[in-house]
Design a protein around this motif. Structure first.
Motif, PDB file in Angstrom:
ATOM      1  N   GLN A 102       0.817  -1.209   0.000  1.00 15.86           N
ATOM      2  CA  GLN A 102       0.000   0.000   0.000  1.00 15.86           C
ATOM      3  C   GLN A 102       0.853   1.263   0.000  1.00 15.86           C
ATOM      4  OE1 GLN A 102      -3.211   0.156  -0.416  1.00 15.86           O
ATOM      5  NE2 GLN A 102      -3.571  -2.051  -0.361  1.00 15.86           N
ATOM      6  N   ASP A 103       2.021   1.230   0.634  1.00  9.64           N
ATOM      7  CA  ASP A 103       2.873   2.410   0.705  1.00  9.64           C
ATOM      8  C   ASP A 103       3.901   2.470  -0.424  1.00  9.64           C
ATOM      9  OD1 ASP A 103       1.650   3.401   2.948  1.00  9.64           O
ATOM     10  OD2 ASP A 103       3.043   2.479   4.356  1.00  9.64           O
ATOM     11  N   TYR A 104       3.930   1.445  -1.267  1.00  4.77           N
ATOM     12  CA  TYR A 104       4.981   1.338  -2.270  1.00  4.77           C
ATOM     13  C   TYR A 104       4.936   2.497  -3.266  1.00  4.77           C
ATOM     14  CZ  TYR A 104       7.797  -0.519  -6.088  1.00  4.77           C
ATOM     15  OH  TYR A 104       8.736  -0.672  -7.071  1.00  4.77           O
ATOM     16  N   ASP A 105       3.775   2.771  -3.833  1.00  3.31           N
ATOM     17  CA  ASP A 105       3.685   3.820  -4.850  1.00  3.31           C
ATOM     18  C   ASP A 105       4.094   5.173  -4.294  1.00  3.31           C
ATOM     19  OD1 ASP A 105       2.904   2.140  -6.850  1.00  3.31           O
ATOM     20  OD2 ASP A 105       0.775   2.567  -6.692  1.00  3.31           O
ATOM     21  N   ARG A 106       3.671   5.481  -3.086  1.00  3.38           N
ATOM     22  CA  ARG A 106       4.019   6.766  -2.482  1.00  3.38           C
ATOM     23  C   ARG A 106       5.525   6.874  -2.274  1.00  3.38           C
ATOM     24  NH1 ARG A 106       1.334   8.121   3.166  1.00  3.38           N
ATOM     25  NH2 ARG A 106       2.568   6.279   3.701  1.00  3.38           N
ATOM     26  N   ALA A 107       6.145   5.811  -1.796  1.00  3.79           N
ATOM     27  CA  ALA A 107       7.584   5.823  -1.558  1.00  3.79           C
ATOM     28  C   ALA A 107       8.358   6.001  -2.859  1.00  3.79           C
ATOM     29  CB  ALA A 107       8.007   4.540  -0.859  1.00  3.79           C
ATOM     30  N   ILE A 108       7.946   5.285  -3.897  1.00  6.83           N
ATOM     31  CA  ILE A 108       8.622   5.397  -5.193  1.00  6.83           C
ATOM     32  C   ILE A 108       8.486   6.811  -5.743  1.00  6.83           C
ATOM     33  CG2 ILE A 108       8.577   4.634  -7.601  1.00  6.83           C
ATOM     34  CD1 ILE A 108       9.826   2.640  -5.670  1.00  6.83           C
ATOM     35  N   ARG A 109       7.312   7.387  -5.604  1.00 12.60           N
ATOM     36  CA  ARG A 109       7.066   8.739  -6.116  1.00 12.60           C
ATOM     37  C   ARG A 109       7.929   9.771  -5.382  1.00 12.60           C
ATOM     38  NH1 ARG A 109       2.170   8.491  -5.498  1.00 12.60           N
ATOM     39  NH2 ARG A 109       1.886   9.548  -3.508  1.00 12.60           N
ATOM     40  N   ILE A 110       8.038   9.643  -4.063  1.00 13.39           N
ATOM     41  CA  ILE A 110       8.736  10.643  -3.264  1.00 13.39           C
ATOM     42  C   ILE A 110      10.252  10.506  -3.359  1.00 13.39           C
ATOM     43  CG2 ILE A 110       9.153  11.423  -0.888  1.00 13.39           C
ATOM     44  CD1 ILE A 110       6.236  10.701  -0.285  1.00 13.39           C
ATOM     45  N   TRP A 111      10.745   9.265  -3.350  1.00 11.68           N
ATOM     46  CA  TRP A 111      12.167   9.037  -3.137  1.00 11.68           C
ATOM     47  C   TRP A 111      12.977   8.695  -4.385  1.00 11.68           C
ATOM     48  CZ3 TRP A 111      13.616  10.979   1.218  1.00 11.68           C
ATOM     49  CH2 TRP A 111      12.752  10.955   2.327  1.00 11.68           C
ATOM     50  N   THR A 112      12.339   8.456  -5.521  1.00 11.10           N
ATOM     51  CA  THR A 112      13.129   7.997  -6.677  1.00 11.10           C
ATOM     52  C   THR A 112      13.044   8.893  -7.917  1.00 11.10           C
ATOM     53  OG1 THR A 112      11.428   6.619  -7.748  1.00 11.10           O
ATOM     54  CG2 THR A 112      12.651   5.626  -5.905  1.00 11.10           C
ATOM     55  N   ARG A 113      12.455  10.076  -7.803  1.00 11.80           N
ATOM     56  CA  ARG A 113      12.256  10.921  -8.993  1.00 11.80           C
ATOM     57  C   ARG A 113      11.537  10.100 -10.069  1.00 11.80           C
ATOM     58  NH1 ARG A 113      17.666  13.560 -10.899  1.00 11.80           N
ATOM     59  NH2 ARG A 113      16.209  14.866 -12.064  1.00 11.80           N
ATOM     60  N   GLU A 114      10.451   9.496  -9.657  1.00 10.49           N
ATOM     61  CA  GLU A 114       9.745   8.522 -10.496  1.00 10.49           C
ATOM     62  C   GLU A 114       9.376   9.068 -11.865  1.00 10.49           C
ATOM     63  OE1 GLU A 114       5.902   5.532 -10.120  1.00 10.49           O
ATOM     64  OE2 GLU A 114       5.851   7.485  -9.121  1.00 10.49           O
ATOM     65  N   ARG A 115       8.827  10.256 -11.915  1.00 15.62           N
ATOM     66  CA  ARG A 115       8.387  10.802 -13.205  1.00 15.62           C
ATOM     67  C   ARG A 115       9.548  10.898 -14.186  1.00 15.62           C
ATOM     68  NH1 ARG A 115       4.858  16.208 -13.160  1.00 15.62           N
ATOM     69  NH2 ARG A 115       3.563  14.748 -11.960  1.00 15.62           N
ATOM     70  N   ARG A 116      10.718  11.279 -13.670  1.00 19.71           N
ATOM     71  CA  ARG A 116      11.902  11.443 -14.528  1.00 19.71           C
ATOM     72  C   ARG A 116      12.316  10.130 -15.168  1.00 19.71           C
ATOM     73  NH1 ARG A 116      15.802  11.072 -17.174  1.00 19.71           N
ATOM     74  NH2 ARG A 116      17.773  12.230 -17.085  1.00 19.71           N
ATOM     75  N   TRP A 117      12.499   9.075 -14.359  1.00 21.95           N
ATOM     76  CA  TRP A 117      13.027   7.846 -14.961  1.00 21.95           C
ATOM     77  C   TRP A 117      11.953   7.047 -15.688  1.00 21.95           C
ATOM     78  CZ3 TRP A 117      11.026   3.241 -13.364  1.00 21.95           C
ATOM     79  CH2 TRP A 117      10.541   3.130 -12.062  1.00 21.95           C
ATOM     80  N   ARG A 118      10.702   7.137 -15.236  1.00 22.60           N
ATOM     81  CA  ARG A 118       9.647   6.429 -15.983  1.00 22.60           C
ATOM     82  C   ARG A 118       9.442   7.053 -17.359  1.00 22.60           C
ATOM     83  NH1 ARG A 118       7.453   2.314 -13.203  1.00 22.60           N
ATOM     84  NH2 ARG A 118       6.934   2.543 -10.986  1.00 22.60           N
ATOM     85  N   SER A 119       9.505   8.366 -17.447  1.00 24.02           N
ATOM     86  CA  SER A 119       9.372   9.028 -18.748  1.00 24.02           C
ATOM     87  C   SER A 119      10.512   8.631 -19.674  1.00 24.02           C
ATOM     88  CB  SER A 119       9.349  10.550 -18.563  1.00 24.02           C
ATOM     89  OG  SER A 119       8.211  10.955 -17.826  1.00 24.02           O
ATOM     90  N   ALA A 120      11.725   8.551 -19.130  1.00 22.64           N
ATOM     91  CA  ALA A 120      12.875   8.137 -19.935  1.00 22.64           C
ATOM     92  C   ALA A 120      12.732   6.688 -20.389  1.00 22.64           C
ATOM     93  CB  ALA A 120      14.157   8.312 -19.130  1.00 22.64           C
TER      94      ALA A 120
END
Length: 214
Positions: free
Chosen positions: A16-34
């Motif tokens: 349940q907390d996985y998506d929030r953690a990935i979004r906050i701590w990994t610059r998710e939008r940057r690497w997923r877009s790449a």
């Protein structure tokens, strides 16, 4: 099923907390877009998302190119339930399967993608998964990986303080030492290359590309 060892989300199974953690701590939008840009889905293709987790990237792929068949596979039942809900909310059709790479039919995909999965697997299972993905791809098929790779300097310290505390050292250290390109080549892939690297507060996420020989 094939591979039997995997680390659950956040190293604890707290999906349940996985998506929030990935979004906050990994610059998710940057690497997923790449990763999406590197995958370049083409109408009529079949793309496998190995270790699809809660389905974020599989849904992105389908939304970007509706005429692509997307197969998302993951061993975690709770993660797949979240993935199905995301696809329904986005009104896109993704085929969700519970299992491992070895459970996929050989020679059925034009591309295989994976994100933030391999650093959680023992080296033996990493190698088995790459070998299975090689078999899943048709000749000329492409492989795209976004995961923690070689860590240097400050990134190594941040990786130790975050990812290795959550997921342990045994499975994650080979990634930090730069093992992924060699494992990909050992599985039979060619044209293995680094596409991009994204520095985060949890370490460096690398985008790697490769092909199955035509």
């Amino acid at each position: 099923m094939g591979e039997q060892n995997y680390t659950p989300p956040l190293g604890t199974g707290d999906t349940q907390d996985y998506d929030r953690a990935i979004r906050i701590w990994t610059r998710e939008r940057r690497w997923r877009s790449a990763l999406l840009q590197a995958t370049t889905p083409v109408a009529g293709e079949t793309i496998v998302d190995f270790g699809c987790g809660t389905g974020t990237f599989a849904v992105m792929l389908k939304a970007a190119q509706p005429e692509v068949r997307i197969i998302g596979i993951d061993p975690d039942e709770e993660a797949l339930a979240i993935a199905r809900a995301k696809a329904e909310a986005a009104r896109v059709g993704v085929e969700w399967r519970q299992g491992f790479a070895a459970d996929l039919e050989a020679g059925t995909a034009d591309a295989a993608v994976s994100s933030l999965v391999f650093h959680q697997m023992p080296v033996v299972e990493k190698a088995r998964a790459f070998a299975a993905l090689f078999q899943v791809l048709r000749p000329g098929g492409r492989l795209l990986i976004a995961d923690y790779g070689r860590q240097r300097g400050l990134m190594r310290l941040l990786f130790r303080a975050t990812i290795q505390r959550l997921d342990g050292v045994a499975d994650t250290q080979p990634n930090a030492d730069g093992i992924l390109p060699d494992l990909i080549r050992d599985a039979g892939f060619v044209d293995v290359c680094e596409i991009d690297r994204v520095h985060t507060v949890t370490g460096t996420i690398m985008l790697l590309g490769a092909k199955r020989p035509a």
